[in-house]
Motif scaffolding. Structure first.
Motif, short mmCIF file in Angstrom:
data_model
loop_
_atom_site.label_atom_id
_atom_site.label_comp_id
_atom_site.label_asym_id
_atom_site.label_seq_id
_atom_site.Cartn_x
_atom_site.Cartn_y
_atom_site.Cartn_z
N GLU A 155 39.33 24.67 48.81
CA GLU A 155 38.02 25.32 48.95
C GLU A 155 38.10 26.83 48.78
N ALA A 156 39.20 27.32 48.18
CA ALA A 156 39.35 28.75 47.93
C ALA A 156 38.30 29.22 46.92
N SER A 157 37.76 30.43 47.14
CA SER A 157 36.74 30.97 46.26
C SER A 157 37.34 31.27 44.88
N GLU A 158 36.48 31.30 43.89
CA GLU A 158 36.91 31.57 42.52
C GLU A 158 37.53 32.97 42.44
N GLY A 159 38.63 33.09 41.73
CA GLY A 159 39.27 34.38 41.54
C GLY A 159 40.12 34.83 42.71
N LEU A 160 40.44 33.94 43.65
CA LEU A 160 41.27 34.31 44.79
C LEU A 160 42.64 34.76 44.33
N ASP A 161 43.16 35.83 44.93
CA ASP A 161 44.50 36.32 44.61
C ASP A 161 45.52 35.44 45.34
N TRP A 162 46.14 34.51 44.62
CA TRP A 162 47.02 33.54 45.25
C TRP A 162 48.33 34.16 45.75
N LYS A 163 48.74 35.26 45.14
CA LYS A 163 49.95 35.91 45.63
C LYS A 163 49.71 36.48 47.02
N ARG A 164 48.54 37.08 47.22
CA ARG A 164 48.18 37.60 48.54
C ARG A 164 47.92 36.45 49.51
N PHE A 165 47.40 35.34 49.00
CA PHE A 165 47.18 34.17 49.86
C PHE A 165 48.49 33.73 50.50
N GLY A 166 49.58 33.76 49.74
CA GLY A 166 50.86 33.33 50.25
C GLY A 166 51.31 34.14 51.46
N ARG A 167 50.83 35.39 51.55
CA ARG A 167 51.21 36.25 52.67
C ARG A 167 50.29 36.06 53.87
N VAL A 168 49.13 35.43 53.67
CA VAL A 168 48.16 35.28 54.75
C VAL A 168 48.73 34.44 55.89
N ILE A 169 49.48 33.38 55.57
CA ILE A 169 50.02 32.50 56.61
C ILE A 169 50.99 33.26 57.50
N SER A 170 51.90 34.02 56.87
CA SER A 170 52.84 34.82 57.66
C SER A 170 52.11 35.89 58.46
N ALA A 171 51.06 36.46 57.87
CA ALA A 171 50.29 37.49 58.57
C ALA A 171 49.61 36.92 59.81
N SER A 172 49.10 35.68 59.70
CA SER A 172 48.44 35.06 60.87
C SER A 172 49.45 34.77 61.97
#
Length: 483
Positions: free
Chosen positions: A259-276
């Protein structure tokens, strides 16, 4: 009508693509911190023999789980589908392993929906009912179950919360994500409030003694927690072995990847889990420090729910907003785990591990219809069971979560060899070594939960639940295959 909510954005009856990086962060952060810091911060200090031991344990716990979070980041960016852990394990270890992994993760996440509803009911019964004008909350006792009282009005309010979460998840991931975002801000506000109070009314001197054993007779813990550790290092270990349960929730992020929005930066997404994970670790540390310094910690842990009781002694004007925040807190993880579990079941339906109806998606909202219905029934039944019956399920939830994470890490390692050309916008830092650390971390945590001499070993009742759940899952799969 916005693009995110238009029929086109669903991919012709698929999942609505509306979640941003911030939505994913608040979803994971809210699922992790929940309301445990309100109800159990006193238990953490008691088990460790002091707040310093508890702070160190939660820092180590977050660092310990970082490699596992990075593994989920790599796999999700490479294969961004709902309930992706089922796909990862299926590709690498086959359908039986994938079915068991998905089934265990469904158990681990799904349990927390009714558990959080019971947490709200407990606060209404134990804290709200003591306030002037709120005695009616415990005026009508319905029954006792396993030593736990069930009262009418806390039950009604908890069920209303369940209906709210169920409704939002039937409406779609975007509506549910807005709730998680709001509650994350409310929980942060509660932590800031506690920190401010500790700065003006307490001090670092209240952290002393650095280690002291608290016997059961001097503990205000509802569970009768006492210090069993005999030294400072043992105190850190006693808290460390139970921190994975309180970090459960970061896996809700990859479960909604489709359900990720169109154009999501997937490289930054990979860091979101560690950030949380890191943000949650800091949140826990700040909370333990705040509630360990408002007053001498030995005095604080002698009171029930010291996170609230210590503030109540200072000012009712500060206590009331803190109590409201603590009562609303369970909504965040309940919402996140509800959505994540529904998407795990969706993936299992697509693979044929569950009846095909689980693979159906509502054309208007883009949500897993059958999975939402099943979870709705389980969630509304939960508060009727009473808090004490869910304690063994909590232990099972922790084991199921770590088992699924370890299987995901093993799948990530194997896919590096079997699918070397798979696009990976984000990769685990350290490559195979980093993935190996994730596997080792999972194995150590599982060992601490299953070895009989471990302080975190599962009890016989919990093992019985595991056996029944595994048998039910295998029977269900056999029935589906015969059809």
């Amino acid at each position: 009508m916005s693009k995110a909510s238009s029929p086109a954005a669903t991919g012709g009856g698929g999942m609505v693509k509306s979640l941003s990086l911030w939505n994913y962060f608040t979803m994971g952060f809210g699922a992790i911190i929940g309301t445990g810091w309100v109800l159990l911060v006193g238990d953490w200090m008691i088990l460790g023999g002091g707040p310093v031991e508890a702070m160190i344990a939660f820092i180590l716990g977050a660092v310990f789980l970082l490699p596992i979070g990075a593994v989920f980041g790599e796999l999700t960016c490479a294969i961004p589908i709902s309930g992706g852990i089922v796909e990862y394990v299926d590709r690498t270890f086959g359908p039986t392993a994938a079915h068991i992994t998905g089934w265990f993760l469904s158990l681990g996440n799904g349990i927390l929906c009714p558990w959080e509803a019971i947490a709200i009911s407990s606060l209404l019964t134990t804290m709200w009912s003591r306030l002037n004008g709120f005695g009616w909350l415990t005026s009508v006792k319905l029954y006792d179950i396993a030593g736990s009282g069930v009262y009418l009005w806390p039950l009604v309010i908890s069920e209303a919360v369940c209906v709210l979460v169920i409704t939002l998840n039937f409406r779609g991931a975007s509506a549910a994500a807005k709730l998680s975002s709001f509650l994350s801000k409310a929980l942060l506000a509660g932590m800031v409030l506690a920190m401010v109070i500790s700065l003006f009314r307490g001090g670092p001197g209240n952290l002393l003694p650095l280690f002291d054993q608290v016997p059961a007779g001097e503990s205000g813990s509802a569970s009768g927690a006492a210090t069993t550790a005999g030294s400072f290092p043992q105190g850190v270990l006693a808290v460390l072995v139970m921190t994975p349960f309180f970090y459960t929730g970061f896996d809700t992020i990859p479960q909604s990847a489709e359900e990720a929005s169109e154009g999501l930066d997937w490289k930054r997404f990979g860091r979101v889990i560690s950030a949380s994970l890191l943000a949650s670790g800091l949140f826990y540390v700040f909370c333990i420090y705040a509630f360990g310094t408002i007053m001498p910690w030995r005095q604080a842990v002698a009171m029930p729910v010291p996170a609230l009781a210590s503030i109540e002694r200072i000012s009712m004007w500060l206590y009331l907003p803190m109590l409201v925040i603590g009562t609303l807190g369970p909504l965040g993880p309940m919402n996140s785990f509800y959505g994540a579990t529904a998407r795990i079941m969706l993936a299992m339906g697509r693979k044929g591990y569950l009846p095909r109806s689980f693979a159906s998606i509502d054309e208007r909202t883009g949500t897993p219809r059958t999975a939402n219905i099943v979870l709705a029934v389980a969630t509304v039944i939960g508060p009727f069971l009473g808090g004490n019956l869910l304690i063994p399920l909590t232990e099972v939830s922790s084991l199921a979560f770590v088992f699924a994470c370890t299987m995901a890490a093993a799948a990530c390692m194997r896919m590096r060899r079997t699918d070397p050309d798979l696009p990976r916008p984000y990769t685990v830092p350290g490559g195979r070594f980093g993935i190996g650390l994730a596997i080792a971390a999972g194995a150590v945590i599982i060992g601490l939960q299953v070895l009989p001499f471990s302080p975190a070993a599962l009890k016989p009742v919990s093992w019985a639940i595991v056996a029944v759940w595994v048998a039910l899952g295998l029977m269900l799969r056999l029935a589906v295959r015969r059809r």
